[in-house]
Design an enzyme around this catalytic site. Sequence first.
Site, mmCIF file in Angstrom:
data_model
loop_
_atom_site.group_PDB
_atom_site.id
_atom_site.type_symbol
_atom_site.label_atom_id
_atom_site.label_comp_id
_atom_site.label_asym_id
_atom_site.label_seq_id
_atom_site.Cartn_x
_atom_site.Cartn_y
_atom_site.Cartn_z
ATOM 1 C CD GLU A 251 -2.944 -1.049 0.123
ATOM 2 O OE1 GLU A 251 -3.243 0.073 -0.312
ATOM 3 O OE2 GLU A 251 -3.461 -2.100 -0.317
ATOM 4 C CB CYS A 285 -1.770 7.042 1.446
ATOM 5 S SG CYS A 285 -3.149 6.192 2.198
HETATM 6 P P1 NAD Z 1 8.590 4.953 4.314
HETATM 7 O O1 NAD Z 1 8.532 4.107 3.093
HETATM 8 O O2 NAD Z 1 9.748 5.848 4.483
HETATM 9 O O3 NAD Z 1 8.543 4.043 5.620
HETATM 10 C C1 NAD Z 1 7.509 3.100 5.834
HETATM 11 C C2 NAD Z 1 8.030 1.999 6.727
HETATM 12 O O4 NAD Z 1 9.053 1.299 6.034
HETATM 13 C C3 NAD Z 1 8.675 2.502 8.013
HETATM 14 O O5 NAD Z 1 8.343 1.625 9.058
HETATM 15 C C4 NAD Z 1 10.157 2.410 7.726
HETATM 16 O O6 NAD Z 1 10.921 2.245 8.899
HETATM 17 C C5 NAD Z 1 10.199 1.154 6.848
HETATM 18 N N1 NAD Z 1 11.358 1.043 5.963
HETATM 19 C C6 NAD Z 1 12.157 2.027 5.484
HETATM 20 N N2 NAD Z 1 13.104 1.505 4.689
HETATM 21 C C7 NAD Z 1 12.919 0.159 4.656
HETATM 22 C C8 NAD Z 1 13.568 -0.909 3.991
HETATM 23 N N3 NAD Z 1 14.617 -0.715 3.199
HETATM 24 N N4 NAD Z 1 13.099 -2.163 4.188
HETATM 25 C C9 NAD Z 1 12.031 -2.390 4.975
HETATM 26 N N5 NAD Z 1 11.367 -1.402 5.629
HETATM 27 C C10 NAD Z 1 11.805 -0.145 5.467
HETATM 28 O O7 NAD Z 1 7.230 5.759 4.342
HETATM 29 P P2 NAD Z 1 6.752 6.778 5.442
HETATM 30 O O8 NAD Z 1 7.421 8.078 5.188
HETATM 31 O O9 NAD Z 1 6.865 6.180 6.797
HETATM 32 O O10 NAD Z 1 5.203 6.874 5.125
HETATM 33 C C11 NAD Z 1 4.692 7.741 4.192
HETATM 34 C C12 NAD Z 1 4.364 7.013 2.912
HETATM 35 O O11 NAD Z 1 3.436 5.969 3.169
HETATM 36 C C13 NAD Z 1 3.684 7.906 1.903
HETATM 37 O O12 NAD Z 1 4.194 7.662 0.621
HETATM 38 C C14 NAD Z 1 2.235 7.485 1.992
HETATM 39 O O13 NAD Z 1 1.453 7.759 0.867
HETATM 40 C C15 NAD Z 1 2.366 6.034 2.238
HETATM 41 N N6 NAD Z 1 1.119 5.509 2.811
HETATM 42 C C16 NAD Z 1 0.328 4.696 2.045
HETATM 43 C C17 NAD Z 1 -0.879 4.231 2.552
HETATM 44 C C18 NAD Z 1 -1.764 3.326 1.740
HETATM 45 O O14 NAD Z 1 -2.642 2.687 2.324
HETATM 46 N N7 NAD Z 1 -1.583 3.240 0.441
HETATM 47 C C19 NAD Z 1 -1.284 4.596 3.841
HETATM 48 C C20 NAD Z 1 -0.459 5.425 4.580
HETATM 49 C C21 NAD Z 1 0.750 5.876 4.058
#
Ligand code: NAD
Length: 484
Positions: A251, A285
């Site tokens: 997502e 999101c």
């Molecule tokens: P992010 O991708 O930076 O981090 C998300 C999670 O991934 C965090 O827990 C982070 O620690 C982890 N992570 C980071 N690098 C990783 C790796 N290499 N391997 C595994 N895990 C890793 O995103 P964010 O800044 O925390 O969240 C914002 C983003 O999430 C936005 O793009 C938003 O649109 C999206 N989002 C999507 C939905 C949906 O349902 N589609 C809902 C909420 C947020």
Amino acid sequence: MQIPEQHRQHFIGGAWRAPASGTYRPAKSPGTGETIGEVAEGDRQDAVAAIEAAKAGQDALAAMTRWQRADLCHRVAERIEAQKNYLAYILSLEQGKPLKSEAYGEIEAAATGFREAAELFKFMNGDFIAAETPGKRVISYRVARGIYAVVTPWNFPINIPVEYLAPCLAAGNAVVWAPAPTTSLCASALMQCIAEAGLPDGAVNLVHGPGAVVGDEFVSNPGTHGVGFTGSPATGAKIAQRGAGKPMLLELGGNGPVIVLDDADVERAAGAAADGAFFNAGQVCAATGRILCTRKTYEELAHHLTVAAGERVAGDPLLSETTIGPLNNQAVLTKVEAHVADGLARGGKLLAGGRRRPELGSDLFYAPTVIADLGEDADLNRAETFGPVAPIIVCKDEDDLIRVANGAGHGLAAGIFSRDLAKAFRFAETVQSGLVNINGPSHYWELHIPFGGASGKQSGLGRLGGRHTLEAVTDVKTISYDLG
Ligand code: NAD
């Protein structure tokens, strides 16, 4: 309120555990910049220990009936309801969303998520499949996949984890969970509710720490059998590679357009667009990332959006009058400022906001912003901003509205406003977006409604919501029997 001492630790194998490295890092409040506690800095050793513990948890869950696991889910919901004041408090303190207008709603949704998963999976019956071969009887039904790697973001740090944890538990998957580091204490608070429900040891395990370490281990380790990830497209792409071959729910991001057709109720459209742009300070999101209209409605739309921006009460998220809090972290602030600067450099006109408000408590407060006459080439149109910004893009005609709407890289959620339902439906069918809301804000969604990105866009893979998540986290098992 006092943050419980054990919430700095991981939760592995049914117990709160110190990190193998013995290292902790400070947890901060975005509203004040102050340190509010400390949290374990996990590493791969902790992650592997959690996967080991999850094996026993999975065996125990698999031995239970659907009804027994549903009882566990209902007990988690009861614990969430009993702890709602603390959960809402820590959510507001550590994430930054307004306590009264937003945090309590997220906690209620979390309890609902456990209750819905419990009841839905009980009644997800399989098939009896008639066979061509005489004497054969064939059935198929859904079974747990095993151990799920769940990696979650900070914008809804209670409810997004529940979107995976509840269906996993109801279906019989054990979970190893890596929450976002800037909302670790929220994760521990939810974990406490799950622990108090009396789950088998190892059924749900929480490891704090950097996603690129802990999350990566969970996703790539052969000991996990499925991946549930919500976050950015960039991390999603890495996860897709590191977990290649495992079933995945991804997502990812959005840049939702709200499309205002010429015959729309413009004031209503502006109100919905403002809600979509400013709710959770735009860190959603499905947020309204851009507002598309023609010259006919532009002036009125810009006026109502500017008024709506001015009506938001910014301040300490714990105060009941506050309706918009700070951004959660420095990285998101940097991106918001860069996108606004880019939009203004490309000819956009600033109608409201466009600046930090450190006098409210920290540097992370950013004023609700309206930018008019934005150029199509601006980052605000092309990429996800994830902040309280409502940019208006003026299009030539209806064809142009669709072209601009579909021109961005994301395709998660959209809104369309028109008094002509047939026309709105034709637009809805043409917009490349997983979810389209007619005459409603782009972020309208309920827990059981399918949610996810359109194919060919950068918004992810698969569908969350109700039975869709339950289908995603289970295998179809087929058994034939020969009567002889
Ligand atoms: P992010 O991708 O930076 O981090 C998300 C999670 O991934 C965090 O827990 C982070 O620690 C982890 N992570 C980071 N690098 C990783 C790796 N290499 N391997 C595994 N895990 C890793 O995103 P964010 O800044 O925390 O969240 C914002 C983003 O999430 C936005 O793009 C938003 O649109 C999206 N989002 C999507 C939905 C949906 O349902 N589609 C809902 C909420 C947020």
